[in-house]
Design a protein around this motif. Structure first.
Motif, mmCIF file in Angstrom:
data_model
loop_
_atom_site.group_PDB
_atom_site.id
_atom_site.type_symbol
_atom_site.label_atom_id
_atom_site.label_comp_id
_atom_site.label_asym_id
_atom_site.label_seq_id
_atom_site.Cartn_x
_atom_site.Cartn_y
_atom_site.Cartn_z
ATOM 1 N N ASP A 70 0.780 -1.075 0.086
ATOM 2 C CA ASP A 70 0.187 -0.115 -0.164
ATOM 3 C C ASP A 70 0.834 1.342 0.072
ATOM 4 O O ASP A 70 0.176 2.349 -0.006
ATOM 5 C CB ASP A 70 -0.915 0.044 1.216
ATOM 6 N N ALA A 71 2.069 1.187 0.092
ATOM 7 C CA ALA A 71 3.087 2.157 0.374
ATOM 8 C C ALA A 71 3.062 3.130 -1.219
ATOM 9 O O ALA A 71 3.185 2.416 -2.347
ATOM 10 C CB ALA A 71 4.491 1.848 0.463
ATOM 11 N N LYS A 72 3.686 4.332 -1.085
ATOM 12 C CA LYS A 72 3.757 5.014 -2.195
ATOM 13 C C LYS A 72 5.350 5.029 -2.282
ATOM 14 O O LYS A 72 6.194 5.319 -1.479
ATOM 15 C CB LYS A 72 3.518 6.512 -2.097
ATOM 16 N N PHE A 73 5.958 4.695 -3.477
ATOM 17 C CA PHE A 73 7.242 4.266 -3.801
ATOM 18 C C PHE A 73 7.917 5.854 -4.845
ATOM 19 O O PHE A 73 7.041 6.196 -5.340
ATOM 20 C CB PHE A 73 7.731 3.148 -4.565
ATOM 21 N N PHE A 74 9.091 5.986 -4.248
ATOM 22 C CA PHE A 74 9.496 7.352 -5.204
ATOM 23 C C PHE A 74 11.082 6.994 -5.291
ATOM 24 O O PHE A 74 11.643 6.687 -4.528
ATOM 25 C CB PHE A 74 9.416 8.752 -4.666
ATOM 26 N N GLU A 75 11.603 7.232 -6.503
ATOM 27 C CA GLU A 75 12.947 7.400 -6.796
ATOM 28 C C GLU A 75 13.775 8.746 -6.361
ATOM 29 O O GLU A 75 13.018 9.758 -6.777
ATOM 30 C CB GLU A 75 13.281 6.789 -8.133
ATOM 31 N N LYS A 76 14.890 8.735 -6.177
ATOM 32 C CA LYS A 76 15.668 9.861 -5.922
ATOM 33 C C LYS A 76 17.058 9.873 -6.210
ATOM 34 O O LYS A 76 17.574 8.599 -6.486
ATOM 35 C CB LYS A 76 15.479 10.175 -4.318
ATOM 36 N N THR A 77 17.690 10.915 -6.501
ATOM 37 C CA THR A 77 19.166 10.819 -6.634
ATOM 38 C C THR A 77 19.750 11.831 -5.635
ATOM 39 O O THR A 77 21.018 11.694 -5.592
ATOM 40 C CB THR A 77 19.481 11.410 -8.043
ATOM 41 N N HIS A 78 18.871 12.821 -4.971
ATOM 42 C CA HIS A 78 19.744 13.596 -3.898
ATOM 43 C C HIS A 78 19.920 12.366 -2.750
ATOM 44 O O HIS A 78 18.812 11.481 -2.481
ATOM 45 C CB HIS A 78 18.647 14.513 -3.284
ATOM 46 N N PHE A 79 20.839 12.291 -1.924
ATOM 47 C CA PHE A 79 20.733 11.667 -0.553
ATOM 48 C C PHE A 79 19.777 11.923 0.325
ATOM 49 O O PHE A 79 19.093 11.130 0.633
ATOM 50 C CB PHE A 79 22.183 11.945 0.129
ATOM 51 N N SER A 80 19.158 13.216 0.472
ATOM 52 C CA SER A 80 18.076 13.389 1.537
ATOM 53 C C SER A 80 16.777 13.448 0.586
ATOM 54 O O SER A 80 16.592 14.082 -0.566
ATOM 55 C CB SER A 80 18.382 14.745 1.874
ATOM 56 N N CYS A 81 15.844 12.679 1.166
ATOM 57 C CA CYS A 81 14.645 12.400 0.674
ATOM 58 C C CYS A 81 13.856 14.035 0.524
ATOM 59 O O CYS A 81 13.180 14.253 -0.369
ATOM 60 C CB CYS A 81 13.672 11.798 1.257
ATOM 61 N N ALA A 82 14.093 14.800 1.602
ATOM 62 C CA ALA A 82 13.672 16.101 1.599
ATOM 63 C C ALA A 82 14.264 17.052 0.496
ATOM 64 O O ALA A 82 13.426 17.987 0.128
ATOM 65 C CB ALA A 82 13.928 16.731 2.827
ATOM 66 N N ALA A 83 15.425 16.561 -0.110
ATOM 67 C CA ALA A 83 15.972 17.524 -1.082
ATOM 68 C C ALA A 83 15.523 17.075 -2.509
ATOM 69 O O ALA A 83 15.512 17.928 -3.442
ATOM 70 C CB ALA A 83 17.552 17.403 -1.236
ATOM 71 N N GLU A 84 14.868 16.094 -2.675
ATOM 72 C CA GLU A 84 14.252 15.548 -4.195
ATOM 73 C C GLU A 84 13.081 16.386 -4.225
ATOM 74 O O GLU A 84 12.129 16.477 -3.410
ATOM 75 C CB GLU A 84 13.876 14.054 -3.816
ATOM 76 N N PRO A 85 12.844 17.066 -5.405
ATOM 77 C CA PRO A 85 11.764 17.731 -5.827
ATOM 78 C C PRO A 85 10.637 16.950 -5.694
ATOM 79 O O PRO A 85 10.329 15.923 -6.096
ATOM 80 C CB PRO A 85 12.105 18.200 -7.192
ATOM 81 N N GLY A 86 9.482 17.767 -4.864
ATOM 82 C CA GLY A 86 8.136 17.011 -4.843
ATOM 83 C C GLY A 86 8.045 16.354 -3.689
ATOM 84 O O GLY A 86 6.802 15.913 -3.128
ATOM 85 N N VAL A 87 9.065 15.683 -2.897
ATOM 86 C CA VAL A 87 9.103 14.778 -2.064
ATOM 87 C C VAL A 87 8.408 15.324 -0.848
ATOM 88 O O VAL A 87 7.377 14.900 0.059
ATOM 89 C CB VAL A 87 10.191 14.029 -1.737
ATOM 90 N N VAL A 88 8.771 16.665 -0.289
ATOM 91 C CA VAL A 88 8.228 17.221 0.744
ATOM 92 C C VAL A 88 6.650 17.389 0.519
ATOM 93 O O VAL A 88 5.886 17.151 1.651
ATOM 94 C CB VAL A 88 9.116 18.469 1.313
ATOM 95 N N ASP A 89 6.407 17.678 -0.436
ATOM 96 C CA ASP A 89 4.899 17.986 -0.692
ATOM 97 C C ASP A 89 4.170 16.887 -0.681
ATOM 98 O O ASP A 89 3.050 16.927 -0.157
ATOM 99 C CB ASP A 89 4.745 18.870 -2.127
ATOM 100 N N LEU A 90 4.723 15.773 -1.227
ATOM 101 C CA LEU A 90 4.151 14.221 -1.288
ATOM 102 C C LEU A 90 3.903 14.076 0.276
ATOM 103 O O LEU A 90 2.786 13.427 0.696
ATOM 104 C CB LEU A 90 4.870 13.302 -1.739
ATOM 105 N N LEU A 91 4.808 14.258 1.183
ATOM 106 C CA LEU A 91 4.550 13.886 2.537
ATOM 107 C C LEU A 91 3.696 14.745 3.049
ATOM 108 O O LEU A 91 2.985 14.333 4.045
ATOM 109 C CB LEU A 91 6.086 13.730 3.348
ATOM 110 N N ARG A 92 3.782 16.089 3.012
ATOM 111 C CA ARG A 92 2.963 16.925 3.564
ATOM 112 C C ARG A 92 1.458 16.478 3.029
ATOM 113 O O ARG A 92 0.314 16.906 3.949
ATOM 114 C CB ARG A 92 3.200 18.452 3.103
#
Length: 180
Positions: A70-92
């Protein structure tokens, strides 16, 4: 501060095929992350899974992919998930201020994610027995640094019991196999 089921989400960071075998105490990290993913699924807690540079490190372990149905997966290239574009908005968008964090490597991606999410206004909890690095020294240093910065350091059982809040309920009975 207690972790509250209605206010938290789970974020599993980079437990991937090519990295996991090199991680210190990898079996425990994977097993506890699986327990948390299953607990989150059964309790209706949103779960997210990041994958660092899949082309190089491969996808998440099959066990993680299966448990994170049931989880949402996302790929990233930044080490921090928070630095990856759109991820903070996804979590918010989950409208939950607490983030329960597991994964690898704790001194790189997990640490940078924790600090980035804390800076974004989230209350961050590191699940210490569900996070590690290639060396115990890097793991210990990361935990010390996060603790000093105000990141909550918890265990898998702390999270599960705080999500449950009380015994004798249907939810408690459902999660009991994850605790025994």
């Amino acid at each position: 501060m207690l972790i509250r089921r209605a206010d938290s989400l789970l974020l599993v960071v980079d437990i991937q095929q090519k990295l996991a075998p090199a991680i210190h105490d990898s079996e425990r990290v994977v097993a506890n992350s699986l327990r948390l993913l299953e607990g989150a699924r059964q309790l209706g807690i949103p779960a997210f899974v990041s994958e660092q540079y899949v082309k190089g490190l491969g996808p998440s372990l099959d066990a993680i992919r299966t448990a994170a149905v049931d989880a949402k997966f996302f790929e990233k290239t930044h080490f921090s998930c928070a630095a990856e574009p759109g991820v903070v908005d996804l979590l918010r968008a989950a409208k939950r201020p607490q983030i329960i964090l597991t994964g690898t490597e704790i001194h790189v991606c997990v640490l940078q994610t924790a600090f980035g999410l804390q800076a974004a206004g989230f209350e961050v909890y590191l699940v210490a027995d569900a996070a590690s690095s290639r060396t115990p020294e890097n793991r210990s240093a990361a935990i010390e640094r996060m603790r000093a910065a105000g990141i909550g350091i918890v265990t898998t059982e702390m999270v599960l019991f705080e999500w449950l809040h009380q015994a004798g309920t249907d939810d408690f009975r459902k999660l009991l196999p994850l605790i025994k």
